[in-house]
Scaffold this motif. Structure first.
Motif, PDB file in Angstrom:
ATOM      1  N   LYS A   1       0.825  -1.203   0.000  1.00 46.79           N
ATOM      2  CA  LYS A   1       0.000   0.000   0.000  1.00 46.79           C
ATOM      3  C   LYS A   1       0.862   1.257   0.000  1.00 46.79           C
ATOM      4  N   CYS A   2       1.988   1.184   0.708  1.00 47.22           N
ATOM      5  CA  CYS A   2       2.885   2.348   0.732  1.00 47.22           C
ATOM      6  C   CYS A   2       3.447   2.631  -0.655  1.00 47.22           C
ATOM      7  N   MET A   3       3.751   1.575  -1.389  1.00 48.44           N
ATOM      8  CA  MET A   3       4.302   1.780  -2.725  1.00 48.44           C
ATOM      9  C   MET A   3       3.266   2.436  -3.643  1.00 48.44           C
ATOM     10  N   TRP A   4       2.025   1.927  -3.608  1.00 48.73           N
ATOM     11  CA  TRP A   4       0.989   2.508  -4.459  1.00 48.73           C
ATOM     12  C   TRP A   4       0.648   3.929  -4.013  1.00 48.73           C
ATOM     13  N   LEU A   5       0.669   4.167  -2.712  1.00 51.42           N
ATOM     14  CA  LEU A   5       0.445   5.530  -2.239  1.00 51.42           C
ATOM     15  C   LEU A   5       1.552   6.461  -2.701  1.00 51.42           C
TER      16      LEU A   5
ATOM     17  N   GLY B   1       3.304  10.751  -6.367  1.00 45.58           N
ATOM     18  CA  GLY B   1       4.118  11.166  -7.506  1.00 45.58           C
ATOM     19  C   GLY B   1       3.271  11.685  -8.657  1.00 45.58           C
ATOM     20  N   ALA B   2       2.110  11.073  -8.882  1.00 43.65           N
ATOM     21  CA  ALA B   2       1.206  11.568  -9.929  1.00 43.65           C
ATOM     22  C   ALA B   2       0.681  12.958  -9.593  1.00 43.65           C
ATOM     23  N   LEU B   3       0.357  13.181  -8.321  1.00 45.09           N
ATOM     24  CA  LEU B   3      -0.090  14.515  -7.921  1.00 45.09           C
ATOM     25  C   LEU B   3       1.016  15.549  -8.092  1.00 45.09           C
ATOM     26  N   SER B   4       2.253  15.149  -7.779  1.00 41.07           N
ATOM     27  CA  SER B   4       3.372  16.061  -7.995  1.00 41.07           C
ATOM     28  C   SER B   4       3.544  16.371  -9.479  1.00 41.07           C
ATOM     29  N   MET B   5       3.327  15.377 -10.339  1.00 38.96           N
ATOM     30  CA  MET B   5       3.435  15.607 -11.782  1.00 38.96           C
ATOM     31  C   MET B   5       2.339  16.550 -12.278  1.00 38.96           C
ATOM     32  N   LEU B   6       1.125  16.417 -11.732  1.00 38.56           N
ATOM     33  CA  LEU B   6       0.045  17.301 -12.147  1.00 38.56           C
ATOM     34  C   LEU B   6       0.294  18.745 -11.728  1.00 38.56           C
ATOM     35  N   ALA B   7       1.020  18.911 -10.627  1.00 39.71           N
ATOM     36  CA  ALA B   7       1.370  20.269 -10.208  1.00 39.71           C
ATOM     37  C   ALA B   7       2.515  20.834 -11.039  1.00 39.71           C
ATOM     38  N   LYS B   8       3.500  20.011 -11.342  1.00 39.74           N
ATOM     39  CA  LYS B   8       4.668  20.429 -12.122  1.00 39.74           C
ATOM     40  C   LYS B   8       5.184  19.207 -12.871  1.00 39.74           C
ATOM     41  N   GLU B   9       5.554  19.386 -14.143  1.00 41.85           N
ATOM     42  CA  GLU B   9       5.961  18.247 -14.959  1.00 41.85           C
ATOM     43  C   GLU B   9       7.157  17.517 -14.370  1.00 41.85           C
ATOM     44  N   THR B  10       8.077  18.246 -13.752  1.00 42.32           N
ATOM     45  CA  THR B  10       9.266  17.609 -13.186  1.00 42.32           C
ATOM     46  C   THR B  10       8.947  16.709 -11.998  1.00 42.32           C
ATOM     47  N   GLY B  11       7.726  16.768 -11.492  1.00 43.43           N
ATOM     48  CA  GLY B  11       7.365  15.925 -10.355  1.00 43.43           C
ATOM     49  C   GLY B  11       7.340  14.451 -10.679  1.00 43.43           C
ATOM     50  N   VAL B  12       7.246  14.099 -11.973  1.00 42.31           N
ATOM     51  CA  VAL B  12       7.212  12.676 -12.339  1.00 42.31           C
ATOM     52  C   VAL B  12       8.557  12.007 -12.101  1.00 42.31           C
ATOM     53  N   THR B  13       9.613  12.794 -11.953  1.00 43.11           N
ATOM     54  CA  THR B  13      10.945  12.200 -11.721  1.00 43.11           C
ATOM     55  C   THR B  13      11.070  11.571 -10.346  1.00 43.11           C
ATOM     56  N   ILE B  14      10.082  11.750  -9.475  1.00 44.48           N
ATOM     57  CA  ILE B  14      10.161  11.123  -8.156  1.00 44.48           C
ATOM     58  C   ILE B  14      10.113   9.614  -8.275  1.00 44.48           C
ATOM     59  N   LEU B  15       9.468   9.082  -9.299  1.00 48.24           N
ATOM     60  CA  LEU B  15       9.431   7.627  -9.484  1.00 48.24           C
ATOM     61  C   LEU B  15      10.817   7.094  -9.830  1.00 48.24           C
ATOM     62  N   LEU B  16      11.547   7.817 -10.676  1.00 48.94           N
ATOM     63  CA  LEU B  16      12.923   7.423 -10.974  1.00 48.94           C
ATOM     64  C   LEU B  16      13.813   7.547  -9.744  1.00 48.94           C
ATOM     65  N   LEU B  17      13.613   8.590  -8.958  1.00 48.67           N
ATOM     66  CA  LEU B  17      14.427   8.766  -7.759  1.00 48.67           C
ATOM     67  C   LEU B  17      14.149   7.655  -6.748  1.00 48.67           C
TER      68      LEU B  17
ATOM     69  N   VAL C   1       6.840   0.302 -10.796  1.00 49.01           N
ATOM     70  CA  VAL C   1       7.180   1.723 -10.861  1.00 49.01           C
ATOM     71  C   VAL C   1       7.409   2.153 -12.301  1.00 49.01           C
ATOM     72  N   LEU C   2       8.089   1.323 -13.109  1.00 45.42           N
ATOM     73  CA  LEU C   2       8.351   1.685 -14.498  1.00 45.42           C
ATOM     74  C   LEU C   2       7.064   1.732 -15.316  1.00 45.42           C
ATOM     75  N   VAL C   3       6.178   0.782 -15.088  1.00 43.74           N
ATOM     76  CA  VAL C   3       4.888   0.804 -15.805  1.00 43.74           C
ATOM     77  C   VAL C   3       4.077   2.030 -15.397  1.00 43.74           C
ATOM     78  N   SER C   4       4.084   2.342 -14.122  1.00 46.18           N
ATOM     79  CA  SER C   4       3.362   3.541 -13.663  1.00 46.18           C
ATOM     80  C   SER C   4       3.981   4.804 -14.257  1.00 46.18           C
ATOM     81  N   LEU C   5       5.302   4.838 -14.353  1.00 46.05           N
ATOM     82  CA  LEU C   5       5.972   5.991 -14.951  1.00 46.05           C
ATOM     83  C   LEU C   5       5.570   6.165 -16.414  1.00 46.05           C
ATOM     84  N   ALA C   6       5.523   5.046 -17.156  1.00 44.88           N
ATOM     85  CA  ALA C   6       5.124   5.133 -18.561  1.00 44.88           C
ATOM     86  C   ALA C   6       3.687   5.617 -18.701  1.00 44.88           C
ATOM     87  N   LEU C   7       2.803   5.136 -17.847  1.00 42.15           N
ATOM     88  CA  LEU C   7       1.404   5.564 -17.908  1.00 42.15           C
ATOM     89  C   LEU C   7       1.247   7.042 -17.560  1.00 42.15           C
ATOM     90  N   LEU C   8       1.987   7.499 -16.558  1.00 46.53           N
ATOM     91  CA  LEU C   8       1.904   8.908 -16.175  1.00 46.53           C
ATOM     92  C   LEU C   8       2.445   9.825 -17.268  1.00 46.53           C
TER      93      LEU C   8
END
Length: 675
Positions: A39-43, A48-64, A100-107
């Motif tokens: 659950k922590c991972m999905w949360l 990370g998706a909310l961070s991306m919606l606020a700013k495009e660079t927020g999607v890099t949290i998944l890579l980090l 995480v990689l699949v979620s990153l691609a979808l986002l």
């Protein structure tokens, strides 16, 4: 707070970076909790998706998160890879990485879908190095810009909210001294990478690794090395990387404190100086961000070669009614950037003389063929000069460049023939359905075509929209304009009751909007008055046609007793409807603003006709005064079907309050009693 942070905190546009940073760090903390949970991972992915919606660079949290998870699990991964045995924990890392990689691609696909499948386009004014034809020049300039951003984190002295249009000259030669800063920055980056790789096995410097990841990964999308962005330097994009810079600095101070006990005094002194200078610089930068002119003047001192700053400061001076100073800054912007189309356009609006203005407008169109404002201003100039055909072509060009440019449609409304005006009016209403002026234009056009009914509907809609903006301090009272047009059209159509209702609504709005109870009483009163008016008209028609009557009335039967004249509420007036018909009839006939003094004259008058005859005349006093609202009119019943006579006796009845006439000019007084 670092001196760089006011750009993200004080500026409204930078609030997106602050929100993205909150979700960014929250995702990092949730993903790397001591107790692993799905659950922590999905949360963490959701944050990370909310961070991306606020700013495009927020999607890099998944890579980090993935990179730091790999760093923490490296000892176990190394033990599993050597004998080629995959342990259970190693398989868990693989599953997490896959998710995480699949979620990153979808986002990323979702973000591209929000951008309609393409990246934003930028001009040479926004990012000059990106449009240079030489790849070597672009590479050296972008590497220097990355090093300069790192230098701003270390020494934030040269700060500006806008770094466009020549603020940073291009690096066109390998012998440029600025390449030394580039080499120093990338050398430090290589050392940090080596330290992180060497620490994979022992993992003694985890804070340094985390700080390095927070410093580099969030900045990569804004570095212009992989994707072109609309700026060369932006202080607000360093808000998240500044967290990594602070972590690295704090960890370095900790290592020096532990390794060199004898130098702790010097270290404390250095930290005190660093903190004091940072606080002073931050306070000064916050002072610069207090308002627009202060910020522009401070940044002009820092970057006098920035043409965009001169242009923006010229706009401020223009709004402050300083046209001469504004022209000077516009010309300075043109000296620094000769193809600045917007500066030519704004100069054309300020210079005197038709030829000078036309020259600057044409230059703006020459440098930017898609400059809508230059076409529109040139069309206005041609229209003012009497060149109707050229003005019409300019406005049509504006519409072709920007189909939703309402002002161009409005100008074409006065230049095109009548057969094309209807389509233009419909288009204007589609573009701005909430603008009352457009409904007024449509109503005036329908009125000129002798369509008063549809015109009244458009006037009424304009009046309704004008009442939405409750601003009585405006110099132009749009409610009065729309009210006058609507009332005149209703008067033309003969709708007296609608005119009264219109005036009532307008007076209610003028008083700031009454309470719900007062508005309800006002509406009930108006409905009752309309009902009494209709009944008075019916009674008047019956009295003018006595052949249909079979009974004779005398004045005593139409009298109102003074003892019954008490009405406490507006709702009680409904009980006295039939008794007030003669009085209201005289109100409608005389249309006077008076109070009741003599309710009935000649109470006992002789009946000069014989009962049972077909033709009778009823004498109704025409000088009866109006009855006030808070008086009660008693019930008067016919006592006998036979005619009776009596002597004349005058009686005067006075009420506590007065009920004015319901004629339209007195509609304001109808509302006075309910507030």
């Amino acid at each position: 707070m670092l001196p760089l942070n006011p750009a993200a905190v004080a500026g409204v546009v930078g609030r997106a970076d602050v929100l993205a940073c909150i979700f960014y760090l929250s995702s990092l903390l949730v993903y790397h909790r001591p107790t692993s949970d799905k659950k922590c991972m999905w949360l963490s992915i959701v944050l990370g998706a909310l961070s991306m919606l606020a700013k495009e660079t927020g999607v890099t949290i998944l890579l980090l998160n993935l990179a730091f998870d790999f760093y923490r699990c490296w000892p176990m991964v190394r033990r599993s890879l050597c004998p080629m045995k995959f342990e259970r924990k190693h398989s868990g890392l693989s599953l997490r990485s896959l998710k995480v990689l699949v979620s990153l691609a979808l986002l990323v696909c979702l973000r591209l879908a929000l951008l309609q499948g393409s990246l934003p386009s930028f001009s040479a004014q926004d990012n000059p190095p990106a449009f240079h034809p030489s790849f070597i020049v672009r590479l050296m300039t972008f590497c220097y810009l990355a090093a300069f951003n790192w230098w701003l984190l270390l020494c934030p002295w040269t700060l500006s909210h806008d770094w466009q249009m020549g603020s940073v000259p291009l690096v066109t030669s390998g012998w440029d001294p600025r390449n030394l800063l580039t080499c120093a920055a990338f050398g430090a980056l290589v050392l940090l990478c080596y330290r992180c790789i060497a620490d994979l096995d022992v993992q003694r410097h985890t804070p340094a690794v985390l700080g390095f990841l927070l410093l580099v990964i969030p900045f990569v999308p804004a570095s212009n090395l992989f994707v072109t962005v609309g700026f060369v330097i932006a202080e607000r994009v360093l808000y998240i990387p500044s967290v990594g810079s602070v972590i690295i600095t704090a960890y370095g101070v900790q290592l020096m404190w532990m390794s060199r006990p004898g130098a702790r005094g010097a270290l404390v002194l250095g930290l005190a100086i660093l903190a004091a200078s940072g606080v002073a610089r931050t306070h000064r930068r916050n002072y610069d961000w207090r308002d627009r002119p202060t910020l522009l003047r401070a940044d002009l001192v820092t970057l006098p070669q920035n043409a965009k700053l001169h242009y923006n400061y010229g706009n401020y001076l223009r709004e402050a009614d300083q046209p001469e100073a504004a022209v000077r800054h516009y010309k300075e912007a043109l000296r620094l950037w000769p193809t600045y189309a917007s500066a030519h356009n704004n100069i054309g609006t300020l210079v005197s003389g038709v030829e000078n203005a036309e020259h600057h407008f044409l230059l703006a169109i020459r440098f930017n063929r898609h400059h809508v404002n230059a076409h529109y201003n040139l069309g206005k100039l041609y229209k003012k000069s009497g060149k109707t055909e050229q003005a019409r072509r300019m406005f049509e060009k504006c519409v072709s460049l920007h189909p939703r440019f309402v002002q161009a449609h409005v100008e074409l409304l006065g230049l095109n023939p009548d057969k094309e005006k209807r389509s233009i009016l419909k288009r204007i209403l589609q573009l701005e359905p909430g603008n009352w002026e457009h409904y007024l234009f449509y109503g005036n056009w329908l009125n000129s075509k002798d369509f008063p009914g549809p015109a009244s509907r458009y006037f009424l809609e304009a009046f309704r929209l004008s009442l939405r903006n409750r601003d009585l301090g405006r110099p132009v009272r749009e409610d009065l304009i729309s009210l006058r047009s609507t009332a005149l059209m209703y008067r033309t159509l003969g709708h007296r009751s609608r005119t009264l209702q219109l005036l009532t609504r307008w007076h209610t709005w003028r008083r700031g909007g009454p309470s719900a109870a007062a508005a309800h009483l006002n509406l009930r009163e108006w409905r009752l008055k309309m009902e009494l008016r209709d009944r008075a008209q019916l009674y008047s028609q019956a009295s003018m046609n006595p052949s249909k009557s079979t009974r004779c009335f005398d004045h005593s039967q139409l009298a109102v007793e003074a003892a019954d004249l008490k009405v406490e509420t507006v709702g009680d007036l409904k009980d006295a409807t039939l008794k007030t018909i003669p009085i209201l009839h005289s109100i409608l006939v005389n249309n006077e603003e008076t109070s009741v003094k003599n309710a009935i004259d000649n109470k006992n008058s002789n009946c000069k006709q014989t009962c049972g005859t077909k033709k009778r005349t009823v004498s109704i006093p025409t000088q009866i005064k109006t009855t006030h609202n808070k008086s009660e009119i008693g019930r008067d019943r016919h006592k006998d079907k036979k005619c009776s006579g009596g002597s004349d006796k005058d009686s005067a009845v006075k009420d506590r309050d007065g009920m004015p006439s319901i004629a339209a000019p007195l509609a304001e007084h109808i509302l006075l009693k309910t507030f």
